[in-house]
Write an enzyme that holds these catalytic residues in place. Structure first.
Site, PDB file in Angstrom:
ATOM      1  N   ASP A 112       0.750  -1.255   0.000  1.00  0.00           N
ATOM      2  CA  ASP A 112       0.000   0.000   0.000  1.00  0.00           C
ATOM      3  C   ASP A 112       0.785   1.314   0.000  1.00  0.00           C
ATOM      4  O   ASP A 112       0.679   2.103  -0.916  1.00  0.00           O
ATOM      5  CB  ASP A 112      -0.949   0.019   1.202  1.00  0.00           C
ATOM      6  CG  ASP A 112      -1.911  -1.166   1.189  1.00  0.00           C
ATOM      7  OD1 ASP A 112      -1.792  -2.044   0.325  1.00  0.00           O
ATOM      8  OD2 ASP A 112      -2.800  -1.196   2.055  1.00  0.00           O
ATOM      9  N   GLU A 155       1.308  -9.311  11.693  1.00  0.00           N
ATOM     10  CA  GLU A 155       1.133  -8.964  10.278  1.00  0.00           C
ATOM     11  C   GLU A 155       2.471  -8.749   9.558  1.00  0.00           C
ATOM     12  O   GLU A 155       2.662  -9.195   8.427  1.00  0.00           O
ATOM     13  CB  GLU A 155       0.288  -7.680  10.220  1.00  0.00           C
ATOM     14  CG  GLU A 155      -0.163  -7.246   8.861  1.00  0.00           C
ATOM     15  CD  GLU A 155      -1.033  -5.975   8.937  1.00  0.00           C
ATOM     16  OE1 GLU A 155      -1.198  -5.417  10.043  1.00  0.00           O
ATOM     17  OE2 GLU A 155      -1.543  -5.562   7.884  1.00  0.00           O
TER      18      GLU A 155
HETATM   19  C1  2M8 Z   1      -3.375  -4.150   3.619  1.00  0.00           C
HETATM   20  O1  2M8 Z   1      -4.231  -3.422   2.748  1.00  0.00           O
HETATM   21  C2  2M8 Z   1      -5.529  -2.950   3.143  1.00  0.00           C
HETATM   22  C3  2M8 Z   1      -6.201  -2.400   1.887  1.00  0.00           C
HETATM   23  O2  2M8 Z   1      -6.331  -3.415   0.951  1.00  0.00           O
HETATM   24  C4  2M8 Z   1      -5.512  -1.878   4.181  1.00  0.00           C
HETATM   25  O3  2M8 Z   1      -4.445  -1.427   4.610  1.00  0.00           O
HETATM   26  O4  2M8 Z   1      -6.578  -1.455   4.607  1.00  0.00           O
HETATM   27  C5  2M8 Z   1      -2.163  -4.618   2.772  1.00  0.00           C
HETATM   28  O5  2M8 Z   1      -1.131  -5.110   3.598  1.00  0.00           O
HETATM   29  C6  2M8 Z   1      -2.610  -5.684   1.782  1.00  0.00           C
HETATM   30  O6  2M8 Z   1      -1.510  -6.225   1.102  1.00  0.00           O
HETATM   31  C7  2M8 Z   1      -3.380  -6.805   2.472  1.00  0.00           C
HETATM   32  O7  2M8 Z   1      -3.910  -7.682   1.518  1.00  0.00           O
HETATM   33  C8  2M8 Z   1      -4.504  -6.264   3.369  1.00  0.00           C
HETATM   34  C9  2M8 Z   1      -5.141  -7.352   4.228  1.00  0.00           C
HETATM   35  O8  2M8 Z   1      -4.155  -8.077   4.922  1.00  0.00           O
HETATM   36  O9  2M8 Z   1      -4.014  -5.247   4.238  1.00  0.00           O
END
Ligand code: 2M8
Length: 413
Positions: free
Chosen positions: A158, A382
């Site tokens: 992101d 994470e």
């Molecule tokens: C993160 O992305 C989401 C948006 O898609 C967020 O920050 O709200 C990123 O690390 C992405 O790669 C990942 O798929 C998601 C869910 O783990 O979180």
């Protein structure tokens, strides 16, 4: 705690995050199905429940759009713990989804899962859906022959500095007040800033306003950047799809040709300044200013390049654990802020798949050892600070548990 205890904990995390046919990344912070998280979850499930592994991928593809796109979030059930939710995306689909995609790792992992546990009938049913998704990338997210992203969320990385050149030109006029939910779950210092979120929402607004017309988003949207990571992932995924086709007795010439064409287009992503493949803004031609883990995924695509390998080795040596998402030598490096420096077990696992294919077994073992060490001392978080190993972001995280089971704690990954 022994590795056997950690195995049991990892299985418990996958099971606890199972919402019936799909897993959420982690309770609270991410309460829906995310695209590449699910593909990694399936790989994790394949170590103890083959049927559940295939179901995870099937549920993901059940939300595929008619044009072939597999959305990055699927809002199966309402939950107001995450912003932006289905009302903001307004996809008009059933189930409601976001309007962009995420890294196409599913074919790569489906092949690894099939190698591990079989399931030819289920793979055969998935094959045309995987092919349609890869075709969507080709038709809706290509420029100069390179895979592009129309939103940083589409990259999965992101707030990586890779996207700073494109983000600088996103106009946020008309983005009114809104309430973020992520910073209520985890430390705001580990998340993207408000200026980032304003721009993220401006891109969502453009998509929503044009009814998610994917060609318009590519041609006229506020942001379009060539992504080395997705390009490398897609090259590998297309080759894996061609191999799957051969196993199934189908003709894999089309995805094989797509992979070759993308490989031939790679010079457009080469930054002379960085001596590496780097993210590049399609609208302005500007390159990202630092090397990132996106370049390290070149190994996954079988791209060998001596200059870049030297740069990547130096980057790896600047940290203690794993491949960092951003070069510690860059001014933009922040060891705990999400994709601006931390190391991510999922990305390390993908790089390891590449290292194995390249026969670089000592490097693969080092990356596996460093990743396992993070999880042993920090738990199933994470992501991690690559300098001191501090566990960051959400806890009891599906993809970290999956990576532990499928790769980090195995000799035979
Ligand atoms: C993160 O992305 C989401 C948006 O898609 C967020 O920050 O709200 C990123 O690390 C992405 O790669 C990942 O798929 C998601 C869910 O783990 O979180």
């Amino acid at each position: 705690m022994t590795d056997t205890d950690l195995d049991a904990m990892a299985r418990d995390i996958l099971t606890a995050n199972d919402r019936g046919g799909y897993t959420i990344p982690t309770a609270g912070l991410y309460p829906f199905q995310w695209n590449w998280d699910s593909a990694f979850a399936a790989w994790g499930f394949s170590t103890f429940d083959a049927d559940r592994a295939w179901t995870e991928l099937e549920t993901l593809f059940s939300a595929q759009w008619p044009g072939g796109m597999v959305p990055h979030i699927i809002f199966h059930k309402p939950d107001d713990g995450y912003f932006p939710g289905p009302d903001v995306w307004a996809s008009g689909t059933m189930p409601a989804t976001s309007g962009i995609s995420q890294p196409p790792v599913a074919a790569i992992l489906a092949r690894l899962i099939h190698d591990r546990v079989g399931g030819t009938v289920r793979l055969r049913a998935l094959y045309p859906k995987l092919l349609a998704w890869h075709r969507w990338w080709r038709e809706s997210r290509m420029a100069h022959g390179i895979a592009c992203i129309a939103h940083p969320w589409e990259s999965g990385r992101d707030n990586c500095p890779d996207w700073d050149p494109g983000m600088a030109n996103v106009d946020t006029t008309g983005i009114g007040p809104y309430q973020r939910r992520d910073t209520g779950h985890v430390d705001a210092a580990m998340r993207p800033g408000k200026e980032d979120y304003d721009r993220y929402l401006a891109m969502v607004k453009f998509g929503r306003d044009c009814g998610w017309d994917q060609a318009k988003i590519r041609d006229d949207g506020p942001f379009l950047m060539g992504d080395p990571a997705i390009t490398f992932i897609l090259i590998r995924a297309n080759r894996d799809l061609a191999a799957i086709a051969e196993d199934l007795g189908e003709d894999g010439a089309e995805p094989a040709a797509w992979a070759d064409e993308m490989e031939a287009a790679l010079p457009w992503l080469w930054s002379d300044e960085l001596q590496a493949y780097a993210a590049r803004d399609v609208r302005t031609g500007t390159f990202a200013s630092a090397i990132s883990s996106g370049a390290a995924l070149g190994l996954l695509a079988g791209v060998e390049n001596a200059q870049m390998e030297e740069k990547l080795a130096a980057m790896w040596d600047r940290v203690r654990y794993g491949i960092p998402s951003n070069d510690p030598a860059a001014p933009s490096f922040e060891p705990r802020r999400y994709w601006r420096g931390p190391t991510w077990p999922v990305v390390n696992a993908l790089i390891a798949v590449g290292l194995t294919s390249a026969g670089r077994h000592a490097d693969e073992a080092r990356l596996r050892r460093e990743t396992a060490e993070l999880i042993r001392t920090g738990g199933f978080f994470e992501y991690f600070d690559p300098m001191d190993g501090t566990a960051c972001g959400g806890d009891k995280f599906t993809w970290t548990a999956a990576i532990w089971l499928a790769w980090a704690n195995r000799e035979d990954a």
